[in-house]
Design a protein around this motif. Structure first.
Motif, PDB file in Angstrom:
ATOM      1  N   PHE A  24      -7.977 -16.621 -44.361  1.00 16.95           N
ATOM      2  CA  PHE A  24      -7.429 -15.368 -44.918  1.00 16.95           C
ATOM      3  C   PHE A  24      -8.483 -14.267 -44.940  1.00 16.95           C
ATOM      4  O   PHE A  24      -8.232 -13.131 -44.556  1.00 16.95           O
ATOM      5  CB  PHE A  24      -6.924 -15.598 -46.356  1.00 16.95           C
ATOM      6  CG  PHE A  24      -5.547 -16.179 -46.399  1.00 16.95           C
ATOM      7  CD1 PHE A  24      -4.436 -15.366 -46.154  1.00 16.95           C
ATOM      8  CD2 PHE A  24      -5.350 -17.523 -46.674  1.00 16.95           C
ATOM      9  CE1 PHE A  24      -3.168 -15.913 -46.183  1.00 16.95           C
ATOM     10  CE2 PHE A  24      -4.083 -18.062 -46.702  1.00 16.95           C
ATOM     11  CZ  PHE A  24      -2.982 -17.262 -46.450  1.00 16.95           C
ATOM     12  N   VAL A  25      -9.675 -14.613 -45.384  1.00 16.58           N
ATOM     13  CA  VAL A  25     -10.692 -13.595 -45.648  1.00 16.58           C
ATOM     14  C   VAL A  25     -11.241 -12.995 -44.352  1.00 16.58           C
ATOM     15  O   VAL A  25     -11.394 -11.779 -44.249  1.00 16.58           O
ATOM     16  CB  VAL A  25     -11.837 -14.207 -46.494  1.00 16.58           C
ATOM     17  CG1 VAL A  25     -13.024 -13.255 -46.552  1.00 16.58           C
ATOM     18  CG2 VAL A  25     -11.321 -14.523 -47.892  1.00 16.58           C
ATOM     19  N   VAL A  26     -11.495 -13.822 -43.356  1.00 15.49           N
ATOM     20  CA  VAL A  26     -12.147 -13.307 -42.147  1.00 15.49           C
ATOM     21  C   VAL A  26     -11.298 -12.229 -41.458  1.00 15.49           C
ATOM     22  O   VAL A  26     -11.811 -11.145 -41.153  1.00 15.49           O
ATOM     23  CB  VAL A  26     -12.511 -14.470 -41.200  1.00 15.49           C
ATOM     24  CG1 VAL A  26     -12.951 -13.933 -39.835  1.00 15.49           C
ATOM     25  CG2 VAL A  26     -13.616 -15.305 -41.827  1.00 15.49           C
ATOM     26  N   PRO A  27      -9.996 -12.464 -41.203  1.00 19.55           N
ATOM     27  CA  PRO A  27      -9.222 -11.384 -40.553  1.00 19.55           C
ATOM     28  C   PRO A  27      -9.179 -10.124 -41.391  1.00 19.55           C
ATOM     29  O   PRO A  27      -9.251  -9.011 -40.861  1.00 19.55           O
ATOM     30  CB  PRO A  27      -7.826 -11.984 -40.408  1.00 19.55           C
ATOM     31  CG  PRO A  27      -8.004 -13.442 -40.558  1.00 19.55           C
ATOM     32  CD  PRO A  27      -9.192 -13.658 -41.437  1.00 19.55           C
ATOM     33  N   ILE A  28      -9.086 -10.261 -42.732  1.00 19.27           N
ATOM     34  CA  ILE A  28      -9.009  -9.069 -43.578  1.00 19.27           C
ATOM     35  C   ILE A  28     -10.301  -8.272 -43.469  1.00 19.27           C
ATOM     36  O   ILE A  28     -10.287  -7.050 -43.297  1.00 19.27           O
ATOM     37  CB  ILE A  28      -8.712  -9.472 -45.048  1.00 19.27           C
ATOM     38  CG1 ILE A  28      -7.265  -9.949 -45.147  1.00 19.27           C
ATOM     39  CG2 ILE A  28      -8.954  -8.300 -45.987  1.00 19.27           C
ATOM     40  CD1 ILE A  28      -6.902 -10.565 -46.470  1.00 19.27           C
ATOM     41  N   VAL A  29     -11.418  -8.965 -43.504  1.00 14.39           N
ATOM     42  CA  VAL A  29     -12.703  -8.251 -43.386  1.00 14.39           C
ATOM     43  C   VAL A  29     -12.771  -7.544 -42.036  1.00 14.39           C
ATOM     44  O   VAL A  29     -13.187  -6.380 -41.945  1.00 14.39           O
ATOM     45  CB  VAL A  29     -13.878  -9.235 -43.560  1.00 14.39           C
ATOM     46  CG1 VAL A  29     -15.187  -8.579 -43.130  1.00 14.39           C
ATOM     47  CG2 VAL A  29     -13.957  -9.682 -45.015  1.00 14.39           C
ATOM     48  N   LEU A  30     -12.339  -8.216 -40.983  1.00 12.94           N
ATOM     49  CA  LEU A  30     -12.376  -7.594 -39.650  1.00 12.94           C
ATOM     50  C   LEU A  30     -11.507  -6.340 -39.610  1.00 12.94           C
ATOM     51  O   LEU A  30     -11.907  -5.302 -39.079  1.00 12.94           O
ATOM     52  CB  LEU A  30     -11.894  -8.597 -38.594  1.00 12.94           C
ATOM     53  CG  LEU A  30     -12.941  -9.634 -38.181  1.00 12.94           C
ATOM     54  CD1 LEU A  30     -12.351 -10.585 -37.147  1.00 12.94           C
ATOM     55  CD2 LEU A  30     -14.192  -8.974 -37.640  1.00 12.94           C
ATOM     56  N   ILE A  31     -10.299  -6.433 -40.196  1.00 17.10           N
ATOM     57  CA  ILE A  31      -9.398  -5.271 -40.167  1.00 17.10           C
ATOM     58  C   ILE A  31     -10.017  -4.113 -40.937  1.00 17.10           C
ATOM     59  O   ILE A  31     -10.027  -2.968 -40.469  1.00 17.10           O
ATOM     60  CB  ILE A  31      -8.015  -5.651 -40.741  1.00 17.10           C
ATOM     61  CG1 ILE A  31      -7.297  -6.561 -39.741  1.00 17.10           C
ATOM     62  CG2 ILE A  31      -7.186  -4.404 -41.024  1.00 17.10           C
ATOM     63  CD1 ILE A  31      -6.059  -7.225 -40.298  1.00 17.10           C
ATOM     64  N   MET A  34     -12.641  -2.496 -38.864  1.00 15.25           N
ATOM     65  CA  MET A  34     -12.118  -1.697 -37.750  1.00 15.25           C
ATOM     66  C   MET A  34     -11.563  -0.368 -38.251  1.00 15.25           C
ATOM     67  O   MET A  34     -11.770   0.682 -37.641  1.00 15.25           O
ATOM     68  CB  MET A  34     -11.034  -2.484 -37.001  1.00 15.25           C
ATOM     69  CG  MET A  34     -11.622  -3.490 -36.038  1.00 15.25           C
ATOM     70  SD  MET A  34     -10.400  -4.158 -34.918  1.00 15.25           S
ATOM     71  CE  MET A  34      -9.459  -5.197 -35.995  1.00 15.25           C
ATOM     72  N   VAL A  35     -10.840  -0.419 -39.376  1.00 16.82           N
ATOM     73  CA  VAL A  35     -10.291   0.812 -39.930  1.00 16.82           C
ATOM     74  C   VAL A  35     -11.417   1.770 -40.289  1.00 16.82           C
ATOM     75  O   VAL A  35     -11.369   2.965 -39.997  1.00 16.82           O
ATOM     76  CB  VAL A  35      -9.396   0.506 -41.154  1.00 16.82           C
ATOM     77  CG1 VAL A  35      -9.067   1.788 -41.902  1.00 16.82           C
ATOM     78  CG2 VAL A  35      -8.132  -0.196 -40.705  1.00 16.82           C
ATOM     79  N   LYS A  36     -12.446   1.214 -40.910  1.00 21.02           N
ATOM     80  CA  LYS A  36     -13.595   2.050 -41.274  1.00 21.02           C
ATOM     81  C   LYS A  36     -14.222   2.704 -40.046  1.00 21.02           C
ATOM     82  O   LYS A  36     -14.582   3.878 -40.059  1.00 21.02           O
ATOM     83  CB  LYS A  36     -14.658   1.183 -41.978  1.00 21.02           C
ATOM     84  CG  LYS A  36     -14.929   1.597 -43.415  1.00 21.02           C
ATOM     85  CD  LYS A  36     -15.967   0.719 -44.067  1.00 21.02           C
ATOM     86  CE  LYS A  36     -17.337   1.371 -44.033  1.00 21.02           C
ATOM     87  NZ  LYS A  36     -17.393   2.640 -44.742  1.00 21.02           N
ATOM     88  N   LEU A  37     -14.298   1.925 -38.977  1.00 20.13           N
ATOM     89  CA  LEU A  37     -14.903   2.435 -37.738  1.00 20.13           C
ATOM     90  C   LEU A  37     -14.134   3.654 -37.242  1.00 20.13           C
ATOM     91  O   LEU A  37     -14.715   4.665 -36.851  1.00 20.13           O
ATOM     92  CB  LEU A  37     -14.868   1.325 -36.690  1.00 20.13           C
ATOM     93  CG  LEU A  37     -15.692   1.568 -35.432  1.00 20.13           C
ATOM     94  CD1 LEU A  37     -17.169   1.454 -35.739  1.00 20.13           C
ATOM     95  CD2 LEU A  37     -15.293   0.589 -34.347  1.00 20.13           C
ATOM     96  N   VAL A  38     -12.792   3.550 -37.294  1.00 23.87           N
ATOM     97  CA  VAL A  38     -11.966   4.651 -36.777  1.00 23.87           C
ATOM     98  C   VAL A  38     -12.071   5.863 -37.702  1.00 23.87           C
ATOM     99  O   VAL A  38     -12.243   6.997 -37.252  1.00 23.87           O
ATOM    100  CB  VAL A  38     -10.499   4.194 -36.641  1.00 23.87           C
ATOM    101  CG1 VAL A  38      -9.609   5.398 -36.350  1.00 23.87           C
ATOM    102  CG2 VAL A  38     -10.393   3.153 -35.543  1.00 23.87           C
TER     103      VAL A  38
END
Ligand code: HEC
Length: 171
Positions: A24-31, A34-38
């Motif tokens: 659960f945690v790993v995909p949420i951190v990745l998302i 990515m949002v922060k990057l954009v």
């Protein structure tokens, strides 16, 4: 079939719990990353993103300027055009231009007649570029500027009046 063994690295309930939590945690951190990057992506130049700059980039090739009607409409007076487009040279005598109000320099030119002078100004003459270098000038504005320049040196040219509505519409 007895050799068949279910291979799994999850051997204990504790390992299972860790895998479940991580999945659960790993995909949420990745998302989130990515949002922060954009969102945080720096634009090249903050000034380039102002409404004016964007509008300027988006404007069509041709534009109608209501403030400076050089294409028909209320053309500027000879004095205005001269100040804007001609005095760079004719104010100082740069490049051998006959100076504003210099009667000796203008007398032989005035003697050529108004139409000839307008034609010289329209086509350019020696160091003077066509229309004094301002291609946005209408014929009327150019003629008015020529009349103004001549009149400042003793001529009595008449600044041409605005063209008839028909002529303006035909442009
Ligand atoms: C880049 C400098 C420059 C600008 C800008 C310029 N002129 Fe001239 N102009 C000259 C020079 C130089 C001459 C003299 C040309 C010659 O006789 O060799 C001249 C000459 C003239 C003459 C006399 C032409 C003749 O046949 O003797 C007129 C009329 C004239 N300019 C009008 C204008 C008007 C109107 C504008 C503005 C719309 C303008 N000029 C802008 C440099 C300039």
């Amino acid at each position: 079939m007895s050799e068949h063994v279910e291979e799994s690295f999850i051997k204990t309930p504790k390992q299972l719990a860790i895998v479940v939590v991580l999945s659960f945690v790993v995909p949420i951190v990745l998302i989130v990353l990515m949002v922060k990057l954009v969102i945080d992506r720096p634009t090249a130049d903050p000034v380039a993103m102002t409404a004016e700059a964007v509008a300027a980039r988006l404007q069509p090739v041709g534009k109608v300027e209501l403030g400076a009607p050089s294409a028909g409409g209320a053309a500027r007076s000879g004095e205005e055009v001269t100040k804007a487009a001609c005095l760079a040279c004719h104010g100082t005598g740069a490049a051998g231009a006959p100076k504003l109000g210099d009667k000796a320099a203008w007398a032989p030119r005035i003697a050529m007649g108004f139409q000839k002078l307008v034609a010289s100004a329209a086509k350019g003459k020696n160091a003077m570029p066509a229309k004094g270098g301002d291609a946005s000038l209408s014929d009327i504005e150019l003629a008015r500027a020529v009349a103004y320049l001549g009149n400042q040196a003793g001529a009595s040219f008449k600044e041409p009046a605005a063209p008839a509505a028909k002529a303006a519409a035909a442009k």
